[in-house]
Design an enzyme around this catalytic site. Structure first.
Site, short mmCIF file in Angstrom:
data_model
loop_
_atom_site.label_atom_id
_atom_site.label_comp_id
_atom_site.label_asym_id
_atom_site.label_seq_id
_atom_site.Cartn_x
_atom_site.Cartn_y
_atom_site.Cartn_z
N CYS A 1 -1.29 -5.45 -0.95
CA CYS A 1 -1.85 -4.36 -0.35
C CYS A 1 -1.48 -4.33 -2.03
O CYS A 1 -2.97 -3.83 -3.05
CB CYS A 1 -1.70 -3.61 0.42
SG CYS A 1 0.18 -2.51 0.17
N HIS B 1 1.32 1.75 2.42
CA HIS B 1 0.94 1.60 2.31
C HIS B 1 -0.29 1.51 1.38
O HIS B 1 -0.48 3.12 1.28
CB HIS B 1 -0.64 0.63 3.38
CG HIS B 1 -1.83 0.39 3.55
ND1 HIS B 1 -1.57 -0.66 3.38
CD2 HIS B 1 -3.03 0.68 3.58
CE1 HIS B 1 -2.88 -1.63 3.03
NE2 HIS B 1 -3.45 -0.60 3.43
#
Length: 509
Positions: free
Chosen positions: A121, A420
């Site tokens: 990510c 994230h």
């Protein structure tokens, strides 16, 4: 470099230059550029020592000039699929079906996302941010694959952008990831459980820009420094000796830092953080004292780039504490720091640049006054106001030090080694009419969604929510005219109130 001959099926590629000191990943990327056989499908034979494995060391394989290399693997092919729905012709459709079809055609599909290949990510969010810059894609058009590591990174990024344009489904950025790992081997590190480790998005985007810069030379500069590079001037003043002459140093930067401040004196706005980052205390050699002394370093922007990346200094190291029994660790500062949609960098510039910007800001102010006067005159006389378009010879664009927010990379979690990352980009700007507020897109790996104006919630305050890590601004020059015409900014509301011809009225957002 060594020239080898590559045989693949019925095709032969003669005198292919390969780097015998590079990784197997780079060699496979080069084979892909020749044959379109994906790296994961390739089997390479003929190199001394037996079939190649991904972790082999090419420098120990004794590859000589003229070595005959055999490549086995199937190239990518476009799969032909029957349409999911039967094709309907207009004469066979009901009015409702025709209206629905026309409505679908008027709304373009959202840009596609990128599949997560195992804690990637950090990379996906950076790609989506840089995808927002059309000039970058243009600059990379001249890069060819099969060269050094940097050229391969640039080439694969360009090919990835093309793939993302030509599909409506999420794309697997496998080849770009392999090229990036070849440049930054630490990006291939794995956890004890065998999973790829999370990496720092800031380190990722810096290495991407460095690779693109190396691959796109332009005279004495490169495409990246032409887009992102700004000259910064640092003045060093010795705080221990007034007789020490000031030292001035010019450097080129691609990122503008925003420091968080101290716990007792926290930063609450990006302007405060940038101002704080422009001053620091350093140690330098003093000619007068004949030893290392303390200097106050004051930095200012001496030139304005087309794009500015502002990085929030949210990650740092917490020292080990033997008494508490804790080890040194990377920590995240979740402090709330607001950032505007329009950033004015005037106060951060050198006096010379401020003088130039000040003159342009005065011209912009005079233009707005002129627009208003002409609008009022047209209102009284019931006349239309003609507005020149941007290509008119009388229209000029001048820098005022103003930038508009384009995209954001945010992070959720307590450490850069976990958590994230997602990307946010402006999709449609508010026009006060059809679009009441800015519309943003959220790129969460392969999932893409519309988020009206939610970027304002990224200022921080809680580690379990997404917080802006770095943000991208684009230069927003002011428009002025040289022949006394109006640009329509102030004329729009007045002219329309007078029933002016809307085709001749344009609103300058």
């Amino acid at each position: 470099m060594v020239k080898v001959n590559v045989k693949w099926g019925k095709e032969t590629f003669s005198d292919v230059e390969i780097d015998a000191t590079a990784s197997v990943e780079i060699l496979k990327l080069q084979m892909y550029s020749l044959t379109r056989v994906p790296p994961e499908r390739q089997k390479i034979l003929g190199i001394p020592g037996g079939p190649l494995k991904d972790d082999d060391d090419l420098s120990k394989r004794n590859i000589k000039e003229g070595t005959k290399v055999m490549l086995i693997g199937t190239a990518e092919e476009a799969e032909l699929k029957e349409p999911a729905e039967k094709v309907q012709f207009e004469e066979d459709m009901t009015p409702e079906q025709i209206a629905k079809a026309l409505q679908l055609q008027t709304k373009a599909p959202l840009p596609v996302g990128l599949e997560n290949l195992g804690n990637t990510c950090y990379m996906n969010s950076c790609i989506q941010m840089l995808r927002r810059i059309p000039e970058l894609e243009t600059a990379l058009e001249k890069v060819t694959g099969g060269g050094d590591v940097d050229s391969q990174v640039a080439h694969e990024f360009r090919e990835l952008l093309k793939a993302m344009k030509n599909t409506t489904e999420a794309v697997k950025p496998v080849r770009f990831l392999l090229a990036l790992r070849a440049k930054v081997p630490s990006f291939a590190e794995r956890t004890p459980q065998g999973m790829p480790m999370q990496q720092d998005a800031e380190e990722c985007i810096r290495n991407m820009l460095a690779a693109f810069a190396s691959a796109t030379p332009e005279g004495d500069t490169n495409s990246i420094d032409r887009l992102f590079g700004f000259k910064s001037r640092s003045v060093y003043k010795c705080v221990e000796c007034d007789d020490e002459p000031e030292k001035v140093d010019d450097s080129l930067d691609r990122f503008l830092m925003c420091h968080m401040g101290a716990t007792t004196d926290p930063v609450g706005h990006v302007r405060e953080g940038i101002k704080l980052s422009l001053k620091e205390t350093v140690e330098k050699s003093s000619e007068v004292l004949g030893r290392v002394a303390t200097f106050e370093k004051t930095m200012a922007i001496a030139s304005l780039p087309s794009y500015i990346i502002v990085q929030f200094a949210r990650f740092g190291w917490k020292k080990a504490n033997s008494e508490a029994g804790t080890q040194a660790a990377k920590v995240k500062i979740g402090r709330k720091v607001q950032f505007p949609k329009r950033l004015d960098v005037y106060e951060f510039c050198t006096p010379e640049l401020q003088k130039e910007l000040g003159e342009n800001r005065q011209k912009d102010s005079e233009q707005k006054d002129k627009d208003w006067d002409l609008a009022q005159k047209a209102l009284k006389e019931g006349k239309n106001v003609e507005v020149p378009d941007d290509n008119d010879a009388s229209v000029q664009f001048v820098d005022t030090g103003t930038y508009e927010l384009q995209s954001v990379v945010s992070h959720q979690g307590r450490s850069a080694d976990g958590g994230h990352y997602v990307g946010w980009t402006i999709h449609e700007k508010a026009d006060g009419k059809k679009i009441k507020e800015d519309e943003w897109l959220l790129f969460d790996d392969d999932k893409v969604s519309e988020r009206p104006d939610k970027v304002v919630d990224l200022a921080g305050g809680r580690l379990d929510t997404h917080i802006a890590y770095f943000i991208l601004y684009k230069k927003a020059p002011a428009k002025i005219t040289t022949d006394g015409k109006t640009l329509g900014g102030a004329a729009a509301s007045s002219g329309e109130a007078a029933g002016a011809d809307k085709d001749k009225m344009q609103v300058d957002g």
